[in-house]
Motif scaffolding. Structure first.
Motif, PDB file in Angstrom:
ATOM      1  N   ALA A 131      -6.951  10.186  -6.036  1.00 43.77           N
ATOM      2  CA  ALA A 131      -7.168   9.021  -6.893  1.00 43.77           C
ATOM      3  C   ALA A 131      -6.171   8.959  -8.042  1.00 43.77           C
ATOM      4  N   TYR A 132      -6.188   7.850  -8.786  1.00 43.73           N
ATOM      5  CA  TYR A 132      -5.338   7.679  -9.963  1.00 43.73           C
ATOM      6  C   TYR A 132      -6.000   8.244 -11.216  1.00 43.73           C
ATOM      7  N   ASN A 133      -7.141   8.937 -11.041  1.00 44.33           N
ATOM      8  CA  ASN A 133      -7.890   9.508 -12.153  1.00 44.33           C
ATOM      9  C   ASN A 133      -7.881  11.027 -12.025  1.00 44.33           C
TER      10      ASN A 133
ATOM     11  N   TYR B  82      -9.410  11.279   5.981  1.00 40.15           N
ATOM     12  CA  TYR B  82     -10.600  11.018   5.165  1.00 40.15           C
ATOM     13  C   TYR B  82     -10.162  10.765   3.725  1.00 40.15           C
ATOM     14  N   GLU B  83     -10.874   9.961   3.009  1.00 41.72           N
ATOM     15  CA  GLU B  83     -10.622   9.746   1.584  1.00 41.72           C
ATOM     16  C   GLU B  83     -11.850   9.117   0.941  1.00 41.72           C
ATOM     17  N   ARG B  84     -12.048   9.430  -0.324  1.00 41.43           N
ATOM     18  CA  ARG B  84     -13.138   8.823  -1.098  1.00 41.43           C
ATOM     19  C   ARG B  84     -12.533   8.007  -2.218  1.00 41.43           C
TER      20      ARG B  84
ATOM     21  N   ASP C 196       0.869  -1.178   0.000  1.00 37.90           N
ATOM     22  CA  ASP C 196       0.000   0.000   0.000  1.00 37.90           C
ATOM     23  C   ASP C 196       0.903   1.224   0.000  1.00 37.90           C
ATOM     24  N   GLY C 197       0.659   2.117  -0.975  1.00 41.23           N
ATOM     25  CA  GLY C 197       1.604   3.216  -1.167  1.00 41.23           C
ATOM     26  C   GLY C 197       2.604   2.851  -2.250  1.00 41.23           C
ATOM     27  N   THR C 198       2.098   2.210  -3.321  1.00 38.92           N
ATOM     28  CA  THR C 198       2.991   1.728  -4.382  1.00 38.92           C
ATOM     29  C   THR C 198       3.766   2.850  -5.057  1.00 38.92           C
TER      30      THR C 198
HETATM   31  C1  LIP Z   1      -3.198   4.017  -2.608  1.00 38.03           C
HETATM   32  C2  LIP Z   1      -3.808   4.467  -1.317  1.00 38.03           C
HETATM   33  C3  LIP Z   1      -3.840   6.005  -1.256  1.00 38.03           C
HETATM   34  C4  LIP Z   1      -4.666   6.521  -2.363  1.00 38.03           C
HETATM   35  C5  LIP Z   1      -4.102   6.068  -3.668  1.00 38.03           C
HETATM   36  C6  LIP Z   1      -4.018   4.535  -3.737  1.00 38.03           C
HETATM   37  P1  LIP Z   1      -2.131   1.765  -3.528  1.00 38.03           P
HETATM   38  O1  LIP Z   1      -3.194   2.621  -2.653  1.00 38.03           O
HETATM   39  O2  LIP Z   1      -3.053   3.995  -0.261  1.00 38.03           O
HETATM   40  O3  LIP Z   1      -4.391   6.468  -0.066  1.00 38.03           O
HETATM   41  O4  LIP Z   1      -4.700   7.932  -2.298  1.00 38.03           O
HETATM   42  O5  LIP Z   1      -4.936   6.536  -4.705  1.00 38.03           O
HETATM   43  O6  LIP Z   1      -5.301   4.000  -3.711  1.00 38.03           O
HETATM   44  O7  LIP Z   1      -2.532   1.932  -4.992  1.00 38.03           O
HETATM   45  O8  LIP Z   1      -0.761   2.284  -3.266  1.00 38.03           O
HETATM   46  O9  LIP Z   1      -2.312   0.338  -3.054  1.00 38.03           O
END
Ligand code: LIP
Length: 271
Positions: free
Chosen positions: A164-166, A209-211, A87-89
């Motif tokens: 997000a990645y978008n 917080y995050e969506r 997580d945090g790639t």
């Molecule tokens: C990440 C999350 C992060 C979020 C990124 C992504 P990943 O997960 O840890 O909070 O903002 O968009 O989802 O892709 O590193 O497993």
């Protein structure tokens, strides 16, 4: 039972943590991109998940598996493991020492709206830090009991969030930050939802917080934050999920909840 599951989660997370740290020093290879060009998966993500999966299969062959990087498998025991191999790639890719292996086990379907989290471990190998919890047993960091901050007002709250990645979603998320930034002490973007939730659990953040999170981005950290005294949920009493994830001391949670609604946090997002 939950203690045994916690010990297994910790043992396996630490092994995967050693592997990804070693790969980090050897050099990181991007294996592919997923939902967008920004959304990368590395060879180490795949290796870490394969290792975790095989160790779980050896230890508990009847349990289900729900991981970020491979096909889910269903459970015959009633338990399912929710796994984020890294997580945090993006932090991992850039060598920012804030990434983690996240291993949680839940009762029921791998659905955050219905599951009951029983045990969880999140380990940041670069920092030598391991957060862990079992339901009703409290939360620890490297074996030491941790508690979330309490009695913090919104105006002095240090929050964490993510993007997000978008691109369209990031623009929308930046709009929420714009609304919120004048209402709180400051906002941190540290790049790992699981470690953000663990930061709430140990008082490094007052709230997060995050969506748009996937189940593996919050399954473990949510239980750890809850066992440290924080409230973790969505909007309007819902469970934490992709719809919304908010974590803070119960009193601050309510205030942040309303500030986020005022900021338009439940509006429909394009893209
Ligand atoms: C990440 C999350 C992060 C979020 C990124 C992504 P990943 O997960 O840890 O909070 O903002 O968009 O989802 O892709 O590193 O497993």
């Amino acid at each position: 039972m939950t203690r045994e599951l916690q010990d297994l989660a910790t043992e396996i997370a630490l092994k995967a943590g050693e592997l990804i740290l070693r790969r980090r020093t050897e050099g990181v290879t991007v294996a592919a991109t997923k939902s967008s060009a920004e959304d990368v998966v590395t060879l180490a993500d795949h290796e870490s998940e394969a290792l975790i999966r095989s160790l779980l299969l050896d230890a508990r062959p009847d349990d289900g598996f729900f991981g970020e990087e491979s096909e889910a498998s269903s459970s015959t025991s009633g338990l399912t493991w929710i796994v984020d191999p890294i997580d945090g790639t993006v932090n991992y890719l850039y060598g920012i020492p804030n990434y983690a292996v996240s291993v949680a086990v839940v009762e029921g379907e791998p659905d955050p709206h219905t599951w009951k989290a029983l045990a969880a471990t999140v380990t940041n190998p670069a920092a030598g830090e391991t957060f862990s919890a079992a339901l009703g047993e409290g939360a620890t960091l490297n074996g030491r009991t941790i508690r979330a901050n309490s009695g913090v007002s919104a105006s002095l709250a240090l929050l964490g969030t993510g993007f997000a990645y978008n691109a369209d979603r990031r623009i929308w998320q930046a709009g929420i930050v714009q609304h919120l930034i004048g209402e709180v002490r400051d906002i941190r973007r540290m790049g790992s939802a699981e470690l953000d939730l663990c930061s709430v659990a140990c008082g490094r953040l007052d709230g997060y917080y995050e969506r748009g999170l996937n189940p593996w981005d919050h399954a473990a950290g949510a239980l750890i934050a809850q066992e440290a005294g924080a409230r973790v949920g969505g909007l309007h009493g819902a469970a934490a999920s992709a719809d919304f994830t908010l974590a803070a001391d119960p009193a601050l949670f309510d205030v942040l909840h309303d500030l986020l609604l005022d900021a338009g946090a439940e509006a429909s997002i394009l893209g």
